[in-house]
Design an enzyme around this catalytic site. Structure first.
Site, mmCIF file in Angstrom:
data_model
loop_
_atom_site.group_PDB
_atom_site.id
_atom_site.type_symbol
_atom_site.label_atom_id
_atom_site.label_comp_id
_atom_site.label_asym_id
_atom_site.label_seq_id
_atom_site.Cartn_x
_atom_site.Cartn_y
_atom_site.Cartn_z
ATOM 1 N N TYR A 169 50.164 47.264 65.811
ATOM 2 C CA TYR A 169 51.506 47.459 65.922
ATOM 3 C C TYR A 169 51.900 48.710 66.902
ATOM 4 C CZ TYR A 169 56.399 48.504 64.669
ATOM 5 O OH TYR A 169 57.903 48.746 64.655
ATOM 6 N N LYS A 173 53.567 48.814 70.367
ATOM 7 C CA LYS A 173 54.629 49.677 70.936
ATOM 8 C C LYS A 173 54.328 50.287 71.932
ATOM 9 C CE LYS A 173 57.985 47.843 67.933
ATOM 10 N NZ LYS A 173 59.089 47.188 68.693
#
Length: 265
Positions: A169, A173
């Site tokens: 994640y 990002k």
């Protein structure tokens, strides 16, 4: 609000596409942009959620349409943008808000990275990076035709400073933030800006397991200088500024909206 400031934030005549806007931060961003006069395309992978937010905006006197699409589906994104253009005009504002593990999180894993497999990473990469790539690719030609535009991506402090246990994640990002910086360089001469808003712990349905647990919330907030959970309106206010004329000389930046999270660590 003074007349000058009101004019700077006025989005009348602009068309905004907000992804993942059926709830939480995205829904609040859609409401804020509509309140400033933008015609808003409310995207969500669940049609009923997009329609509910659209009905709310229309009920308040704004202009909105519901656009169902999964941002990880490149063809669906292209079709959604074509529909927005046909019904509202070319999008001059894109808010990439869809995130987390996307519409199909069945393979997502939060365990030790060194025990994970590529199938565990894919849901995070698909929505948080590939979805942002797809949406930007779809709207930029229209912005170039208009001669101006705003690309705004909602990321997480996990992508800005890293977060243990959230490696895929965080990487996705961070990749989205890198994309915004690169697009800022490519598109600045065309009056198209590209920025990120990095949020911390925010009271959304996705994080209800944390924010609904007082003891866990207290523990998490010990890492925040401002010891309260973030509100969707905190992020929406900064997104609105970046979408407006007030943000016209800001590009290639990442704005932390995090209650001092990264400073306190």
């Amino acid at each position: 609000m003074s007349e000058g400031l009101a004019q700077l934030l006025d989005l009348t005549g602009e068309v905004a596409l907000v992804t993942g806007a059926g709830q939480g931060v995205g829904a609040t961003i859609a409401r804020y942009l509509a309140a400033q006069g933008a015609a808003v395309a409310v995207n969500d992978y669940r049609a009923e959620r997009a329609e509910a937010v659209t009905d709310e905006i229309r009920g308040a006197g704004g202009t909105a349409i519901a656009v169902q699409a999964d941002v990880t589906d490149y063809a669906a994104v292209g079709a959604a943008v074509e529909r927005v253009t046909a019904e509202l005009g070319p999008a001059s504002i894109l808010v990439n808000n869809a995130g987390n593990a996307g519409a199909n999180p069945r393979a997502a894993a939060r365990g030790p990275f060194w025990e994970s497999e590529p199938a565990d990473w894919e849901p995070f990469l698909a929505v948080n990076l590939h979805g942002v790539l797809a949406c930007c690719r779809a709207v930029i030609p229209g912005m170039l035709h208009l001669g101006h535009g705003r690309l705004i991506t909602v990321i997480s402090d996990a992508g800005r400073v890293g977060e243990a246990g959230m490696e895929a994640y965080s990487a996705a990002k961070a990749g989205a933030a890198g994309l915004m910086r690169a697009l800022a360089r490519s598109l600045g001469r065309h009056q198209v800006t590209a920025n990120c808003v990095a949020i911390g712990l925010t009271d959304t349905p996705t994080l209800a397991g944390v924010t609904g647990n007082p003891e866990l919330t207290r523990k998490v907030l010990s890492n925040y200088l401002i010891r309260r959970v973030g509100r969707p309106s905190d992020a929406a206010a900064v997104v609105t500024l970046l979408a407006s004329a007030a943000g016209s000389w800001i590009t290639g930046q990442t704005y932390p909206v995090n209650g001092g999270f990264s400073v306190s660590r």
